[in-house]
Design a protein around this motif. Structure first.
Motif, PDB file in Angstrom:
ATOM      1  N   GLU A 273       0.834  -1.212   0.000  1.00  0.00           N
ATOM      2  CA  GLU A 273       0.000   0.000   0.000  1.00  0.00           C
ATOM      3  C   GLU A 273       0.864   1.256   0.000  1.00  0.00           C
ATOM      4  O   GLU A 273       0.601   2.208  -0.749  1.00  0.00           O
ATOM      5  CB  GLU A 273      -0.904  -0.012   1.232  1.00  0.00           C
ATOM      6  CG  GLU A 273      -1.919  -1.137   1.226  1.00  0.00           C
ATOM      7  CD  GLU A 273      -2.616  -1.329   2.561  1.00  0.00           C
ATOM      8  OE1 GLU A 273      -3.514  -2.193   2.641  1.00  0.00           O
ATOM      9  OE2 GLU A 273      -2.271  -0.626   3.537  1.00  0.00           O
TER      10      GLU A 273
ATOM     11  N   ALA B  51     -10.619   1.590   2.156  1.00  0.00           N
ATOM     12  CA  ALA B  51     -10.094   0.927   0.963  1.00  0.00           C
ATOM     13  C   ALA B  51      -9.755  -0.535   1.257  1.00  0.00           C
ATOM     14  O   ALA B  51     -10.010  -1.422   0.431  1.00  0.00           O
ATOM     15  CB  ALA B  51      -8.857   1.667   0.446  1.00  0.00           C
TER      16      ALA B  51
ATOM     17  N   LYS C 180     -12.947  -2.450   1.477  1.00  0.00           N
ATOM     18  CA  LYS C 180     -13.502  -2.669   0.138  1.00  0.00           C
ATOM     19  C   LYS C 180     -12.787  -3.817  -0.574  1.00  0.00           C
ATOM     20  O   LYS C 180     -13.437  -4.698  -1.180  1.00  0.00           O
ATOM     21  CB  LYS C 180     -13.395  -1.383  -0.687  1.00  0.00           C
ATOM     22  CG  LYS C 180     -13.828  -1.512  -2.154  1.00  0.00           C
ATOM     23  CD  LYS C 180     -15.290  -1.940  -2.290  1.00  0.00           C
ATOM     24  CE  LYS C 180     -15.704  -2.037  -3.760  1.00  0.00           C
ATOM     25  NZ  LYS C 180     -15.859  -0.709  -4.384  1.00  0.00           N
ATOM     26  N   SER C 181     -11.457  -3.839  -0.513  1.00  0.00           N
ATOM     27  CA  SER C 181     -10.718  -4.923  -1.163  1.00  0.00           C
ATOM     28  C   SER C 181     -11.097  -6.277  -0.566  1.00  0.00           C
ATOM     29  O   SER C 181     -11.311  -7.250  -1.296  1.00  0.00           O
ATOM     30  CB  SER C 181      -9.205  -4.685  -1.034  1.00  0.00           C
ATOM     31  OG  SER C 181      -8.796  -3.583  -1.828  1.00  0.00           O
TER      32      SER C 181
ATOM     33  N   PRO D 158     -19.009   3.546  -3.775  1.00  0.00           N
ATOM     34  CA  PRO D 158     -17.871   4.037  -2.982  1.00  0.00           C
ATOM     35  C   PRO D 158     -18.227   5.268  -2.151  1.00  0.00           C
ATOM     36  O   PRO D 158     -17.699   5.455  -1.050  1.00  0.00           O
ATOM     37  CB  PRO D 158     -16.819   4.377  -4.038  1.00  0.00           C
ATOM     38  CG  PRO D 158     -17.186   3.570  -5.227  1.00  0.00           C
ATOM     39  CD  PRO D 158     -18.682   3.470  -5.207  1.00  0.00           C
TER      40      PRO D 158
ATOM     41  N   GLU E  30     -12.553   6.499  -7.105  1.00  0.00           N
ATOM     42  CA  GLU E  30     -12.059   5.168  -6.736  1.00  0.00           C
ATOM     43  C   GLU E  30     -11.481   4.447  -7.945  1.00  0.00           C
ATOM     44  O   GLU E  30     -12.041   4.491  -9.037  1.00  0.00           O
ATOM     45  CB  GLU E  30     -13.195   4.332  -6.149  1.00  0.00           C
ATOM     46  CG  GLU E  30     -12.789   2.912  -5.773  1.00  0.00           C
ATOM     47  CD  GLU E  30     -13.951   2.085  -5.273  1.00  0.00           C
ATOM     48  OE1 GLU E  30     -14.691   1.525  -6.122  1.00  0.00           O
ATOM     49  OE2 GLU E  30     -14.150   2.005  -4.036  1.00  0.00           O
TER      50      GLU E  30
ATOM     51  N   ILE F 249     -10.067   0.398  -8.720  1.00  0.00           N
ATOM     52  CA  ILE F 249      -9.896  -0.937  -8.178  1.00  0.00           C
ATOM     53  C   ILE F 249      -9.212  -1.814  -9.217  1.00  0.00           C
ATOM     54  O   ILE F 249      -9.213  -1.508 -10.409  1.00  0.00           O
ATOM     55  CB  ILE F 249     -11.230  -1.572  -7.732  1.00  0.00           C
ATOM     56  CG1 ILE F 249     -12.247  -1.627  -8.879  1.00  0.00           C
ATOM     57  CG2 ILE F 249     -11.803  -0.830  -6.532  1.00  0.00           C
ATOM     58  CD1 ILE F 249     -13.549  -2.334  -8.505  1.00  0.00           C
TER      59      ILE F 249
ATOM     60  N   VAL G 198      -5.102   3.713   0.327  1.00  0.00           N
ATOM     61  CA  VAL G 198      -4.925   2.514  -0.495  1.00  0.00           C
ATOM     62  C   VAL G 198      -5.123   1.292   0.381  1.00  0.00           C
ATOM     63  O   VAL G 198      -4.594   1.221   1.506  1.00  0.00           O
ATOM     64  CB  VAL G 198      -3.522   2.472  -1.144  1.00  0.00           C
ATOM     65  CG1 VAL G 198      -3.299   1.155  -1.876  1.00  0.00           C
ATOM     66  CG2 VAL G 198      -3.341   3.646  -2.096  1.00  0.00           C
TER      67      VAL G 198
ATOM     68  N   THR H 147      -7.513  -1.441  -3.959  1.00  0.00           N
ATOM     69  CA  THR H 147      -8.448  -0.313  -4.000  1.00  0.00           C
ATOM     70  C   THR H 147      -7.698   0.975  -3.704  1.00  0.00           C
ATOM     71  O   THR H 147      -6.961   1.040  -2.712  1.00  0.00           O
ATOM     72  CB  THR H 147      -9.595  -0.482  -2.982  1.00  0.00           C
ATOM     73  OG1 THR H 147     -10.292  -1.708  -3.246  1.00  0.00           O
ATOM     74  CG2 THR H 147     -10.579   0.678  -3.060  1.00  0.00           C
ATOM     75  N   GLN H 148      -7.872   1.965  -4.557  1.00  0.00           N
ATOM     76  CA  GLN H 148      -7.398   3.335  -4.300  1.00  0.00           C
ATOM     77  C   GLN H 148      -8.639   4.203  -4.123  1.00  0.00           C
ATOM     78  O   GLN H 148      -9.535   4.165  -4.968  1.00  0.00           O
ATOM     79  CB  GLN H 148      -6.630   3.898  -5.500  1.00  0.00           C
ATOM     80  CG  GLN H 148      -5.261   3.371  -5.747  1.00  0.00           C
ATOM     81  CD  GLN H 148      -4.652   4.027  -6.995  1.00  0.00           C
ATOM     82  OE1 GLN H 148      -5.342   4.307  -7.962  1.00  0.00           O
ATOM     83  NE2 GLN H 148      -3.355   4.280  -6.958  1.00  0.00           N
ATOM     84  N   ILE H 149      -8.669   4.981  -3.062  1.00  0.00           N
ATOM     85  CA  ILE H 149      -9.739   5.966  -2.885  1.00  0.00           C
ATOM     86  C   ILE H 149      -9.094   7.332  -2.728  1.00  0.00           C
ATOM     87  O   ILE H 149      -8.170   7.511  -1.918  1.00  0.00           O
ATOM     88  CB  ILE H 149     -10.617   5.644  -1.668  1.00  0.00           C
ATOM     89  CG1 ILE H 149     -11.290   4.273  -1.849  1.00  0.00           C
ATOM     90  CG2 ILE H 149     -11.698   6.723  -1.487  1.00  0.00           C
ATOM     91  CD1 ILE H 149     -12.125   3.830  -0.656  1.00  0.00           C
TER      92      ILE H 149
END
Length: 217
Positions: free
Chosen positions: A93, A122, A125-126, A145, A161, A163, A197, A210-212
């Motif tokens: 990350e 993030a 979410k992953s 998101p 976001e 992914i 991340v 996942t990047q937010i």
């Protein structure tokens, strides 16, 4: 198989604007302390919330890891609190964030700062994509998101976001994202100032990313 997916939205207090939603199948507030697992001894004036913030983890994760605490609102000096490991892939990350800021620096853009609360979302979410066997921006558990950020009490004026899954390293997933116009637009956006991340690994070793990106209110 490697896949990447991006969503670009801008939310203001007055309106919601969807700039683009792009999908590509390819061959493929800031950190204060480094989050670590272990045991913490409660000090005078502590609360579980203060401890969660200190270790950059969620209150719910602290409570779940400490079933011996019958009333989370009441803890006492000298008590031992177990701090769960919240970022087993922290190095990946961190490298992704470094690569994001390196790309932004090449273009004279503002560096993004890490928001640990966004990184927590993030990661969730992953892991959610793994647990519920899907790959999409809309979670069957958390929704979009943006709804997910709001459900975790994060306020923002802009958010986006990216992914991905199947890439084997931070550099590989960044290459995939940067080779996609939609993902690259999020990474290089001038509308956001912070990043989180989250990386999770499936039992078979496949990594989900996942990047937010947000601009907090």
């Amino acid at each position: 198989m490697k896949k990447i997916l991006t969503i670009i939205l801008l939310i203001t207090v007055f309106s919601l604007s969807i700039f683009a939603i792009m999908e590509l199948a390819a061959s493929g507030d800031q950190i204060v302390v480094e989050a670590q697992s272990g045991t913490y001894i409660v000090q005078r004036g502590d609360s579980l919330w203060k401890i969660a913030v200190k270790y950059e983890t969620g209150l719910s994760e602290i409570i779940k890891a400490n079933p011996q605490i019958k009333n989370p609102a009441m803890i006492y000096p000298g008590q031992k609190i177990y701090i769960p490991e919240t970022a087993p892939l922290k190095n990946v990350e961190t490298e992704i964030v470094r690569l994001v800021n390196a790309e932004r620096a090449k273009r004279g853009l503002q560096q993004l700062t890490i928001n640990w609360q966004v990184a927590r979302v993030a990661r969730i979410k992953s892991q959610d994509m793994i647990n519920n066997n899907y790959f999409a921006h809309i979670s069957p558990v958390y929704g979009s998101p943006f709804k997910m950020l709001e459900s975790f009490k994060l306020r923002y004026s802009a958010a986006a976001e990216n992914i991905a899954y199947g890439q084997r390293s931070a550099q590989e997933v960044m290459n995939s994202w940067m080779n996609s116009p939609g993902h690259r637009a999020n990474i290089l956006s001038g509308n956001v100032t912070q990043i989180g991340v989250g990386v999770a690994k499936k039992a078979n070793g496949t990594m989900y990313f996942t990047q937010i990106f947000i601009k907090p209110i």
